[in-house]
Structures are given as C-alpha cells and as structure tokens.
Design a protein around this motif. Structure first.
Motif, PDB file in Angstrom:
ATOM      1  N   MET A   1      46.343  12.016  43.363  1.00 39.26           N
ATOM      2  CA  MET A   1      45.707  11.595  42.119  1.00 39.26           C
ATOM      3  C   MET A   1      44.966  10.269  42.295  1.00 39.26           C
ATOM      4  N   SER A   2      45.508   9.399  43.131  1.00 39.21           N
ATOM      5  CA  SER A   2      44.828   8.130  43.419  1.00 39.21           C
ATOM      6  C   SER A   2      43.502   8.371  44.142  1.00 39.21           C
ATOM      7  N   GLU A   3      43.516   9.293  45.123  1.00 44.45           N
ATOM      8  CA  GLU A   3      42.292   9.626  45.855  1.00 44.45           C
ATOM      9  C   GLU A   3      41.269  10.300  44.942  1.00 44.45           C
ATOM     10  N   ALA A   4      41.746  11.166  44.056  1.00 42.21           N
ATOM     11  CA  ALA A   4      40.841  11.853  43.129  1.00 42.21           C
ATOM     12  C   ALA A   4      40.133  10.845  42.220  1.00 42.21           C
ATOM     13  N   LYS A   5      40.881   9.868  41.740  1.00 44.01           N
ATOM     14  CA  LYS A   5      40.290   8.829  40.895  1.00 44.01           C
ATOM     15  C   LYS A   5      39.294   7.977  41.675  1.00 44.01           C
ATOM     16  N   LYS A   6      39.666   7.643  42.895  1.00 48.16           N
ATOM     17  CA  LYS A   6      38.816   6.803  43.756  1.00 48.16           C
ATOM     18  C   LYS A   6      37.487   7.478  44.056  1.00 48.16           C
TER      19      LYS A   6
ATOM     20  N   ALA B   1      38.547  17.773  50.540  1.00 49.04           N
ATOM     21  CA  ALA B   1      37.552  18.089  49.505  1.00 49.04           C
ATOM     22  C   ALA B   1      37.389  16.947  48.519  1.00 49.04           C
ATOM     23  N   ILE B   2      38.487  16.312  48.163  1.00 46.91           N
ATOM     24  CA  ILE B   2      38.452  15.195  47.213  1.00 46.91           C
ATOM     25  C   ILE B   2      37.553  14.077  47.727  1.00 46.91           C
ATOM     26  N   LYS B   3      37.582  13.824  49.031  1.00 44.17           N
ATOM     27  CA  LYS B   3      36.776  12.744  49.608  1.00 44.17           C
ATOM     28  C   LYS B   3      35.280  12.996  49.450  1.00 44.17           C
TER      29      LYS B   3
ATOM     30  N   TRP C   1      52.182  14.417  37.392  1.00 43.66           N
ATOM     31  CA  TRP C   1      51.042  13.789  38.056  1.00 43.66           C
ATOM     32  C   TRP C   1      49.714  14.149  37.393  1.00 43.66           C
ATOM     33  N   LEU C   2      49.588  15.385  36.926  1.00 36.64           N
ATOM     34  CA  LEU C   2      48.337  15.787  36.283  1.00 36.64           C
ATOM     35  C   LEU C   2      48.088  15.043  34.983  1.00 36.64           C
ATOM     36  N   PHE C   3      49.157  14.836  34.215  1.00 39.17           N
ATOM     37  CA  PHE C   3      48.985  14.327  32.854  1.00 39.17           C
ATOM     38  C   PHE C   3      49.611  12.956  32.630  1.00 39.17           C
ATOM     39  N   ASP C   4      50.152  12.361  33.695  1.00 44.06           N
ATOM     40  CA  ASP C   4      50.654  10.983  33.655  1.00 44.06           C
ATOM     41  C   ASP C   4      51.671  10.777  32.536  1.00 44.06           C
TER      42      ASP C   4
END
Length: 396
Positions: A143-148, A120-122, A234-237
């Motif tokens: 989280m990296s994929e979500a940002k990308k 879904a993120i993609k 991971w959610l809030f770094d």
C-alpha cells in the motif's frame, strides 16, 4: 470509455477465465496484452488463439519446456511466432512490469503474486487485485508503494469490491465498522467432532460459488475469510477490531459498511464473480451486462450469524496474527498454502491445518517491521518448517 490494455496473471484459473469472458463480450473496450498459467498449456493455447497476446508466461518449469516444444510443431508455428514466451516467477514479473498495460489482473493463487504486483505498481499500473496473499503477506509495503507511485488498487474479491463500492462518493466520512460477509462454506452448522475426518471432496463442495481448489478449501476452514479480514485492513485502513465477520449463507449481501452516523450501506447481487471483475476493469464507470439480476422477492430470506471460532479456528488465528502484526501474517499465509496442498493430497487431516499454522507462528523468529527481503525469507522458512514438521510426524 477508452480501450484498455490488460494483462492477466493466472488466465487459466477461475478468476482469469471469467475475466476473459468479460473481455470476449467487450472487445471494443479491452485488449489482452499478456497472460499466464501455472501448467494448463492446453487452455493457454486456446486463449492465445482467441486473444493474440504479446507475452505469455508459464510458471511450472516442466509445462514451460513442453510448451516450447510446440514451437517446432507445424500446427503451432504461426500461432506462437512473434509471442514472447516467459518462464517462472521472472516471467510473471516481466509481464507485469510492461509499460503497455493499463490494468494488471492478479488472479494467481498464493505468495507468487507479490513480486509481480510490486513490479506493476512501480509503473503506476492499475491493479485489479484478486490475489489476497499479496496484501496478507506484505500489506504495509504494497500500500505504501501504491501511494508512492500513484497506482490504483481495485479489489476483485466480491466482499472487498462491495466495500469499495459502498465507499464510493463517501470521501472522508468516518467508517465505524466494516461488516464482512461469509457464506459459511460447506460445513456451516456442523460441530467440531463432525469435521475431524472430513474429506477433501466434502471440503471442495462450496454451496454458492465456483472457485479453484485452494480457495474452496480456505472457504471450508474459514481461512479465506481470515485472509479477507487482513486484506480489508490494508485496503481500507481500518482497525482490525472494526472488521466484523457476518456469516450470511445466501451470499446475496456481499458486504456492508457502517458509518459514524449509524448508517449501514450494503452491496447486493447474485453470486457471480464476473460482476466485481467487470467493475474493476471499467471503474469508475459501469457498463451493461447480461449477468443474472437479483430478484429480492425470490431471495427474501436474508440471514446473518456470528462465526463459530471454536469450529473454525483458522479465522481466529487470522485475527490474532493481524492484531500482533509483523511477520505473523506472512507465516499464517505461507503455512496455510502448504497445508492446504497437503490436505488436497490427503496427507493431513482437516484440523491439522490450524494446528500446524499455530505451531509455525509460535516457532518463527518474529519481526515487527519486516523489509520485503525479510518477508520473502520468513515465507521460505515457514514452508520448509511445515514440510519438515509434517514429514517427521508421518515417519513416526
């Protein structure tokens, strides 16, 4: 607010059915595109009748085959005509990667939520995340994929939703600590020797929340809070040492954020999962609801205490796995999933859960920066290791 198309992974579970409660009351705002179940095809049929989804997935193979037989029954022919019926993990992925959906609610339990979420993120789909294990096992990758792909991940867990709400409008103001609240579960205040022989029925009796069996057992061991600590990182770094668990038996303060100027912001409310679910579906707006209102005069006694890591070692193991990083969290999660099921089947005792988790973490081949494929391999290794270890012990 424009009408949103929603798909729900795990529509027959606790979070899934409560999500549908919200859709039911707001059909002008939401349309159901896809739903899934593990094996509860009876309830799935009722949901199909009411919400008319375009895609349906059934994870369990036997349940899927039984469901297909219904297409030959006159009573169900018209109902199922035109619906795409999907099977297993591939079916969950297929539902998730549809470009027609605005929000994917990931309400399945366990590692099974990872690949559908990434699919879904993609597509830059918004994720209403109720599946802790996705970030526990592969937080850095997700989280990296979500940002990308510019995909928003909005937490559904009451604690993470509370933190998310406290951070709204704070932009880049420095977080000093996340104060993650925990009810303490059904065994709060008990001594270790008292828990040696507790039964699954005792462990399932959560004092404040109505949840599925797996999450209820996790709450009784405090592993649920351990998984939430990892998810919060991971959610809030934030640094793991800055995530502090506060046992709060009343479950009124859902979590807090302490900022660098010493201000502490909290989100409060009655214990009702529909509140964070609805917020995830309507974000950034809020809509009216008929949910119970909090009366602080009646709930005036709000208490907090530190968790006892000797009585509840699963929380300690989660902190240790997060601090060590790499594949430790994957092993922690996979071992816990198998062991909770064994406890529910009355094959092991309460404290066998942390014992075997610790053993699996120690015995696995640690990888500091695992790829997705390596995470999936470690997950499988862990499940096999736990199953073989418990089986061998039972043979002795």
């Amino acid at each position: 607010m424009n009408r949103k198309n929603i798909s729900i992974l795990g529509s027959t579970g606790s979070i899934g059915t409560q999500t549908l409660d919200i859709v039911r009351l707001n059909k002008d705002l939401f349309k159901i595109e896809g739903i899934s179940t593990n094996k509860n095809i009876e309830l799935l049929i009722d949901q199909i009748k009411e919400f008319n989804p375009k895609k349906v997935a059934i994870y369990d193979e036997i349940a899927f085959n039984n469901f297909l037989k219904l297409k030959e029954v006159n009573e169900y022919k018209n109902l199922l005509n035109g619906i795409e019926i999907l099977k297993g993990l591939d079916g969950l992925v297929e539902i998730s990667k549809s470009k027609n959906i605005d929000i994917l609610v990931t309400a399945v339990v366990g590692m099974v939520g990872l690949l559908p979420t990434l699919a879904a993120i993609k597509n830059s789909t918004t994720i209403a995340l109720a599946n802790k294990e996705t970030l526990v096992t592969a937080g850095e990758i997700v989280m990296s994929e979500a940002k990308k792909h510019n995909s928003n991940i909005i937490p559904v867990d009451s604690e993470h939703s509370a933190i998310f709400q406290c951070l709204n409008g704070e932009n880049n103001n420095k977080i000093e600590k996340i104060l993650l609240t925990a009810s303490g579960g059904p065994f709060l205040g008990r001594k270790k020797e008292e828990l040696e022989c507790v039964t699954k029925n005792e462990a399932l009796k959560h004092p404040n929340w109505t949840m599925g069996a797996k999450i209820s057992i996790d709450s009784s061991t405090l592993m649920n809070k351990g998984l939430e600590v990892i998810e919060a990182k991971w959610l809030f770094d934030v640094d793991p040492k800055d995530i502090v668990v506060h046992v709060h038996p009343q479950s009124i303060v859902h979590s807090m954020v302490e900022f660098s100027d010493s201000t502490v912001m909290a989100q409060l409310g009655c214990p009702d999962m529909r509140v964070p679910i609805q917020y995830a579906l309507t974000y950034p707006k809020r809509i009216s609801s008929n949910f119970d209102r909090l009366n602080l005069f009646e709930a005036s006694n709000l208490s907090f205490q530190e968790p006892d890591l000797e009585v509840f070692p699963c929380l300690r193991l989660a902190y240790e796995a997060l601090s060590h990083g790499g594949t430790d969290c994957t092993v922690l999660n996979a071992a816990n999933e198998v062991l909770v099921q064994y406890f529910l089947e009355e094959k092991i005792k309460f404290y066998d859960i942390p014992k075997y988790i610790s053993l699996a973490i120690k015995e696995h081949s640690f990888i500091k920066k695992p790829t997705l494929e390596e995470i999936l391999d470690i997950d499988k290794w862990t499940r096999d290791f736990i199953s073989n270890t418990v089986l061998n012990v039972q043979k002795v």
